[in-house]
Design a protein around this motif. Structure first.
Motif, PDB file in Angstrom:
ATOM      1  N   VAL A 122     -12.808  40.488 -11.034  1.00 32.18           N
ATOM      2  CA  VAL A 122     -11.776  39.870 -10.209  1.00 32.18           C
ATOM      3  C   VAL A 122     -12.143  38.396 -10.134  1.00 32.18           C
ATOM      4  CG1 VAL A 122     -10.726  39.787  -7.914  1.00 32.18           C
ATOM      5  CG2 VAL A 122     -11.515  41.980  -8.834  1.00 32.18           C
ATOM      6  N   VAL A 123     -11.187  37.517 -10.424  1.00 26.36           N
ATOM      7  CA  VAL A 123     -11.490  36.086 -10.380  1.00 26.36           C
ATOM      8  C   VAL A 123     -10.779  35.476  -9.173  1.00 26.36           C
ATOM      9  CG1 VAL A 123     -11.326  33.892 -11.619  1.00 26.36           C
ATOM     10  CG2 VAL A 123     -11.717  36.009 -12.889  1.00 26.36           C
ATOM     11  N   ASP A 124     -11.570  34.847  -8.316  1.00 22.91           N
ATOM     12  CA  ASP A 124     -11.024  34.273  -7.086  1.00 22.91           C
ATOM     13  C   ASP A 124     -10.683  32.803  -7.316  1.00 22.91           C
ATOM     14  OD1 ASP A 124     -10.373  33.534  -4.541  1.00 22.91           O
ATOM     15  OD2 ASP A 124     -12.045  34.630  -3.610  1.00 22.91           O
ATOM     16  N   HIS A 125      -9.376  32.459  -7.194  1.00 23.65           N
ATOM     17  CA  HIS A 125      -8.947  31.075  -7.402  1.00 23.65           C
ATOM     18  C   HIS A 125      -8.758  30.356  -6.068  1.00 23.65           C
ATOM     19  CE1 HIS A 125      -7.992  32.133 -11.628  1.00 23.65           C
ATOM     20  NE2 HIS A 125      -7.526  33.237 -11.118  1.00 23.65           N
ATOM     21  N   GLY A 126      -9.269  30.936  -4.992  1.00 19.84           N
ATOM     22  CA  GLY A 126      -9.100  30.305  -3.678  1.00 19.84           C
ATOM     23  C   GLY A 126      -7.927  30.914  -2.954  1.00 19.84           C
ATOM     24  N   THR A 127      -6.708  30.421  -3.262  1.00 25.51           N
ATOM     25  CA  THR A 127      -5.536  30.960  -2.558  1.00 25.51           C
ATOM     26  C   THR A 127      -4.998  32.231  -3.210  1.00 25.51           C
ATOM     27  OG1 THR A 127      -4.187  29.456  -3.869  1.00 25.51           O
ATOM     28  CG2 THR A 127      -4.745  28.745  -1.634  1.00 25.51           C
ATOM     29  N   TRP A 128      -5.461  32.539  -4.423  1.00 24.58           N
ATOM     30  CA  TRP A 128      -5.016  33.781  -5.069  1.00 24.58           C
ATOM     31  C   TRP A 128      -6.107  34.281  -6.008  1.00 24.58           C
ATOM     32  CZ3 TRP A 128      -3.859  33.746 -10.518  1.00 24.58           C
ATOM     33  CH2 TRP A 128      -3.961  32.481 -11.107  1.00 24.58           C
ATOM     34  N   LYS A 129      -5.954  35.538  -6.416  1.00 33.93           N
ATOM     35  CA  LYS A 129      -6.954  36.140  -7.302  1.00 33.93           C
ATOM     36  C   LYS A 129      -6.270  36.661  -8.555  1.00 33.93           C
ATOM     37  CE  LYS A 129      -9.988  37.720  -3.646  1.00 33.93           C
ATOM     38  NZ  LYS A 129     -10.199  38.745  -2.666  1.00 33.93           N
ATOM     39  N   SER A 130      -7.014  36.702  -9.658  1.00 38.02           N
ATOM     40  CA  SER A 130      -6.505  37.461 -10.799  1.00 38.02           C
ATOM     41  C   SER A 130      -7.418  38.644 -11.055  1.00 38.02           C
ATOM     42  CB  SER A 130      -6.300  36.597 -12.040  1.00 38.02           C
ATOM     43  OG  SER A 130      -7.283  35.627 -12.164  1.00 38.02           O
ATOM     44  N   TRP A 131      -6.848  39.663 -11.654  1.00 37.67           N
ATOM     45  CA  TRP A 131      -7.461  40.984 -11.657  1.00 37.67           C
ATOM     46  C   TRP A 131      -7.641  41.497 -13.073  1.00 37.67           C
ATOM     47  CZ3 TRP A 131      -8.393  42.732  -6.662  1.00 37.67           C
ATOM     48  CH2 TRP A 131      -7.741  42.025  -5.645  1.00 37.67           C
ATOM     49  N   GLY A 132      -8.823  42.091 -13.321  1.00 44.12           N
ATOM     50  CA  GLY A 132      -9.086  42.727 -14.611  1.00 44.12           C
ATOM     51  C   GLY A 132      -8.478  44.125 -14.671  1.00 44.12           C
ATOM     52  N   VAL A 133      -8.696  44.793 -15.792  1.00 46.74           N
ATOM     53  CA  VAL A 133      -8.070  46.093 -16.041  1.00 46.74           C
ATOM     54  C   VAL A 133      -8.494  47.145 -15.011  1.00 46.74           C
ATOM     55  CG1 VAL A 133      -8.029  48.008 -17.708  1.00 46.74           C
ATOM     56  CG2 VAL A 133      -7.768  45.638 -18.501  1.00 46.74           C
ATOM     57  N   LEU A 134      -9.802  47.302 -14.792  1.00 48.27           N
ATOM     58  CA  LEU A 134     -10.237  48.374 -13.874  1.00 48.27           C
ATOM     59  C   LEU A 134      -9.813  48.120 -12.425  1.00 48.27           C
ATOM     60  CD1 LEU A 134     -13.756  49.467 -15.249  1.00 48.27           C
ATOM     61  CD2 LEU A 134     -11.488  50.422 -15.689  1.00 48.27           C
ATOM     62  N   PRO A 135      -9.974  46.900 -11.900  1.00 49.93           N
ATOM     63  CA  PRO A 135      -9.494  46.695 -10.525  1.00 49.93           C
ATOM     64  C   PRO A 135      -7.991  46.956 -10.380  1.00 49.93           C
ATOM     65  CG  PRO A 135     -10.846  44.839 -11.227  1.00 49.93           C
ATOM     66  CD  PRO A 135     -10.684  45.724 -12.417  1.00 49.93           C
ATOM     67  N   ILE A 136      -7.217  46.644 -11.414  1.00 49.96           N
ATOM     68  CA  ILE A 136      -5.770  46.949 -11.328  1.00 49.96           C
ATOM     69  C   ILE A 136      -5.566  48.460 -11.355  1.00 49.96           C
ATOM     70  CG2 ILE A 136      -3.562  46.844 -12.555  1.00 49.96           C
ATOM     71  CD1 ILE A 136      -4.044  43.971 -13.173  1.00 49.96           C
ATOM     72  N   LEU A 137      -6.268  49.133 -12.270  1.00 54.08           N
ATOM     73  CA  LEU A 137      -6.145  50.598 -12.356  1.00 54.08           C
ATOM     74  C   LEU A 137      -6.398  51.244 -10.992  1.00 54.08           C
ATOM     75  CD1 LEU A 137      -5.980  53.199 -14.173  1.00 54.08           C
ATOM     76  CD2 LEU A 137      -8.475  53.059 -14.296  1.00 54.08           C
ATOM     77  N   ASP A 138      -7.431  50.768 -10.312  1.00 50.77           N
ATOM     78  CA  ASP A 138      -7.825  51.402  -9.054  1.00 50.77           C
ATOM     79  C   ASP A 138      -6.816  51.178  -7.928  1.00 50.77           C
ATOM     80  OD1 ASP A 138     -10.008  52.275 -10.404  1.00 50.77           O
ATOM     81  OD2 ASP A 138     -11.375  50.739  -9.655  1.00 50.77           O
TER      82      ASP A 138
END
Ligand code: GLA
Length: 414
Positions: free
Chosen positions: A218-234
């Motif tokens: 999971v990449v934290d950009h401060g005001t928003w995050k982007s998500w990899g495959v497994l965190p989205i799956l979960d």
């Protein structure tokens, strides 16, 4: 008008008004009976888009076999417009990037038997700071219809003070009144639980923030995050009851071919198919490797995604290393996906005679004691025995074993 006519006149006018509101208060039905498939510019190109890229992509979709495999919508994401509207409020395409204009590009897409998608935003400005549709919904819908737009991805940046359901309904009704059937993709990131109200509004809704080309981060950009495959799956577990033909959960577009390993790409694609997710490729088709292409056009795996029942798969075994998902399919078939989440290869064995898979949602269950199923290994493209033998496999790190189980018809079953 005579006094005694006024009441009936007003009454019939209000009926007419109510009727006309009703006529336009709906989405276009049956445009997405299976999850939409296509390509979108954002994941690889972001704002670096132009006419040549789109035309090349169209040619590649056809030449690579992706069109034959079912990819249909070519979607231009953010940044196709100028940063202001014209004096009458109409949206203006950036003619430096798209010199022939969007109608000509739509015509080219249609001439290849494909469909044309575009991006806008419910807010005043898009996420990349171009004009959004707020306050211009009907005007934009008419413009899209005049260009031949078939798919609208509608984003959620700069929407302070807006009610999400209301804002998406406004655009739904605008599209409907413009008269050209458009698949409506709600890109609201799941903030306002679109799965609870999206089915009557659009054909698919994002369930998460933006995907990133990373399997397990999971990449934290401060005001928003982007998500990899497994965190989205979960994040999809609780949402399966909301999805189905013409109204799909959308865990975001594909990152296949965008830098993960071949195993990870294969796992990502398989999992999205187990979820009945829209399959919107997001890679550079001009530079696509054979491995990437083979993943994207595997027809047996795509058939799982596009299964007409449209039932989302579920986790049957969930532990930190190995996860097993099942998905009920037509004709009593099942898809099974064994995922290795860990960083080392894992041995897996499954004794069918001891397992009983039961799905409360679809009321489907297996009877491995009474019915033998044929097993097809969908990535190897070959027969993998039957449920009479214990299944044994070694699964590489971040990879999957994906099977289709088909009941062997016996006289007893007829
Ligand atoms: C949002 C969406 C992305 C993409 C960008 C474009 O972040 O979630 O998929 O459309 O906007 O700016």
């Amino acid at each position: 008008m005579k006094k005694n006519y006024i009441v009936p006149f007003l009454f019939s006018m209000s009926i007419l008004l109510l009727l006309s509101i009703n006529i336009y208060s709906q989405k276009f039905e049956k445009l997405a009976l299976t999850p939409p498939m296509g390509w979108n510019s954002w994941n690889t190109f972001a704002c670096d888009i132009n006419e040549q890229l789109i035309r090349n992509t169209v040619d590649e979709i056809v030449a690579s076999g992706m069109k034959d495999a079912g990819y249909e919508y070519i979607v231009i994401d953010d940044c196709w417009q100028l940063d202001h509207r014209d004096s009458l409020g109409f949206i203006i395409p950036d003619l430096e990037r798209f010199p022939s204009g969007l109608k000509a590009i739509a015509d080219y897409i249609h001439s290849k038997g494909l469909k044309f998608g575009i991006h806008s935003c419910a807010g005043s400005r898009s996420c990349a700071d171009f004009p959004g549709s707020r306050g211009h919904e009907y005007q934009d819908a008419i413009t899209y219809a005049s260009w031949g737009v078939d798919y609208l991805k509608y984003d959620w940046c700069n929407t302070e003070g807006l009610n999400a359901e209301g804002a998406y309904i406004t655009m739904r009704d605008a599209l409907y009144s413009a008269g050209r059937p458009v698949v409506f993709s709600l890109c609201e990131w799941g903030n306002n639980k679109p799965w609870e109200w999206g089915a009557k509004v659009g054909h698919l809704w994002r369930t998460t923030g933006d995907i990133i080309n990373c399997f397990d981060c999971v990449v934290d950009h401060g005001t928003w995050k982007s998500w990899g495959v497994l965190p989205i799956l979960d994040k999809q577990d609780e949402l399966r009851k909301y999805t189905g033909p013409d109204h799909w959960n959308d865990p975001d577009m594909l990152e296949v071919g965008n830098g993960m390993t071949v195993s990870e790409d294969r796992a990502h694609f398989s999992l999205w198919c187990m979820l009945a997710a829209p399959l919107i490729a997001g890679n550079d088709l001009d530079k696509m490797s054979e491995d990437t292409k083979e993943i994207l056009i595997n027809k047996e795996v795509i058939a799982v995604d596009q299964d007409p029942l449209g039932i989302q798969g579920f986790k049957f075994i969930s532990n930190p290393e190995i996860e097993v998902m099942f998905r009920p399919l037509v004709k009593g078939d099942w898809a099974m996906c064994v995922l290795n989440r860990s960083r080392s290869s894992q041995k897996f064995s499954f004794d069918w005679s001891r397992e009983h898979i039961s799905d409360d949602l679809s009321k489907r269950k297996t009877q491995f004691d009474e019915i033998t199923y044929n097993l097809e290994n969908l990535w190897m493209g070959k027969d993998a025995g039957t449920t009479q033998q214990i299944l044994k496999a070694e699964i590489p790190s971040h990879d999957v074993l994906m099977l289709r189980l088909s009941p062997i018809r016996t006289d007893k079953m007829k």
